[in-house]
Design an enzyme around this catalytic site. Structure first.
Site, PDB file in Angstrom:
ATOM      1  N   ASP A  21       0.836  -1.268  -0.008  1.00  0.00           N
ATOM      2  CA  ASP A  21      -0.179   0.107  -0.001  1.00  0.00           C
ATOM      3  C   ASP A  21       0.869   1.367   0.136  1.00  0.00           C
ATOM      4  O   ASP A  21       0.483   2.143  -0.575  1.00  0.00           O
ATOM      5  CB  ASP A  21      -1.077  -0.008   1.121  1.00  0.00           C
TER       6      ASP A  21
ATOM      7  N   GLU B 136     -10.967   5.910  -3.229  1.00  0.00           N
ATOM      8  CA  GLU B 136     -11.145   6.208  -1.630  1.00  0.00           C
ATOM      9  C   GLU B 136     -12.114   5.609  -0.923  1.00  0.00           C
ATOM     10  O   GLU B 136     -12.352   4.885   0.262  1.00  0.00           O
ATOM     11  CB  GLU B 136     -11.406   7.645  -1.571  1.00  0.00           C
TER      12      GLU B 136
ATOM     13  N   GLU C 201      -0.658   9.735   5.731  1.00  0.00           N
ATOM     14  CA  GLU C 201      -0.580   8.201   5.449  1.00  0.00           C
ATOM     15  C   GLU C 201       0.731   7.932   5.151  1.00  0.00           C
ATOM     16  O   GLU C 201       1.262   6.531   5.421  1.00  0.00           O
ATOM     17  CB  GLU C 201      -1.340   7.820   4.115  1.00  0.00           C
TER      18      GLU C 201
ATOM     19  N   GLU D 259      -9.252  -3.240  -7.163  1.00  0.00           N
ATOM     20  CA  GLU D 259      -9.191  -3.035  -5.593  1.00  0.00           C
ATOM     21  C   GLU D 259      -9.297  -4.491  -5.472  1.00  0.00           C
ATOM     22  O   GLU D 259      -8.699  -4.884  -4.193  1.00  0.00           O
ATOM     23  CB  GLU D 259     -10.508  -2.323  -5.204  1.00  0.00           C
TER      24      GLU D 259
END
Ligand code: HMH
Length: 232
Positions: free
Chosen positions: A58, A151, A99, A221
């Site tokens: 990620d 998102e 993040e 995803e």
């Protein structure tokens, strides 16, 4: 004005794929607390879940997602008829900065060097897709739909792990709160409003492109979550 927005219509139309992305078995195993921390695989899970998978992959994704978001910002400054779009995108970029710091901190905690994480094939495909959306010719409504979808899948997935009755292991709560929080939920709502506004004005051809882009995000995803199996 909000009801019957394009986004809601698409979510309904493609509900199976949408649910596949937002209720992936990996997410459900976090929510049900069935992620196995106690068996002999413990170290492997820690490596896969906390280290190599979540943090490493990620982190790589987010490093590509930042320039993508910046390209949406650039398009907003040129094409948008609403000044507040820029502020919403900018707040998203600010949380990405946060993040990145968090990933680095997690990596140090789990002793995973971020510098030599091998990019997984699925992740590479996802990053390439983002790259293709950064081209100047890709319409604002199309890239905005992608931004909203990327998102929102995270938000819906992780907020599911925080709902009443979930048995999310404490080790994963921080990660879930990062994307499952109310604040991030409100941010996704703002993205949805903007996406709807742009899509309502888009010509048919552009609308088609945006819908295809939405579906591609859902597929990517799902493939991203699939990496948690540790497969190819
Ligand atoms: C794969 N999708 C993926 N990673 C993320 N961090 C987000 C969405 C949300 O920022």
């Amino acid at each position: 004005v909000e009801k019957n927005g394009v986004i809601d219509r698409w979510v309904k139309k493609h509900l199976v794929l949408y649910t596949g992305a937002t209720r992936h078995p990996f997410i459900l195993s976090i929510r049900d607390g069935t992620i196995d921390f106690s068996s002999f695989k413990r170290w492997l899970w820690l490596a896969v879940v906390m280290g190599i998978w979540l943090t490493g992959q990620d982190y790589i994704f987010v490093r590509e997602f930042v320039p993508f978001s910046a390209s949406v910002l650039l398009k907003a400054s040129k094409n948008s008829d609403d000044n507040s779009d820029m502020e919403v995108i900018l707040s998203g970029l600010a949380s990405l900065s946060d993040e990145i710091s968090w990933f680095k901190q997690e990596a140090a905690k789990w002793d995973v060097p971020l510098s030599d994480v091998i990019v997984h094939k699925s992740n590479q495909n996802y990053c390439r897709f983002l790259e293709s959306l950064m081209l100047p010719a890709v319409e604002y409504s199309v890239v905005f739909t992608a931004l909203w979808a990327i998102e929102t899948v995270y938000q819906e997935s992780f907020s599911h792990c925080l709902e009443d009755g979930s048995k999310t292991p404490p080790e994963l709560l921080e990660a879930c709160q990062r994307w499952g929080s109310e604040g991030f939920g409100e941010f996704c709502c703002s993205l949805k409003k903007i996406a709807n506004r742009c899509l309502e004005k888009a010509p048919d051809e552009e609308l088609k492109k945006a819908e295809v882009t939405f579906l591609r995000v859902l597929e990517l995803e799902i493939e991203f979550w699939d990496m948690s199996h540790g497969g190819p």
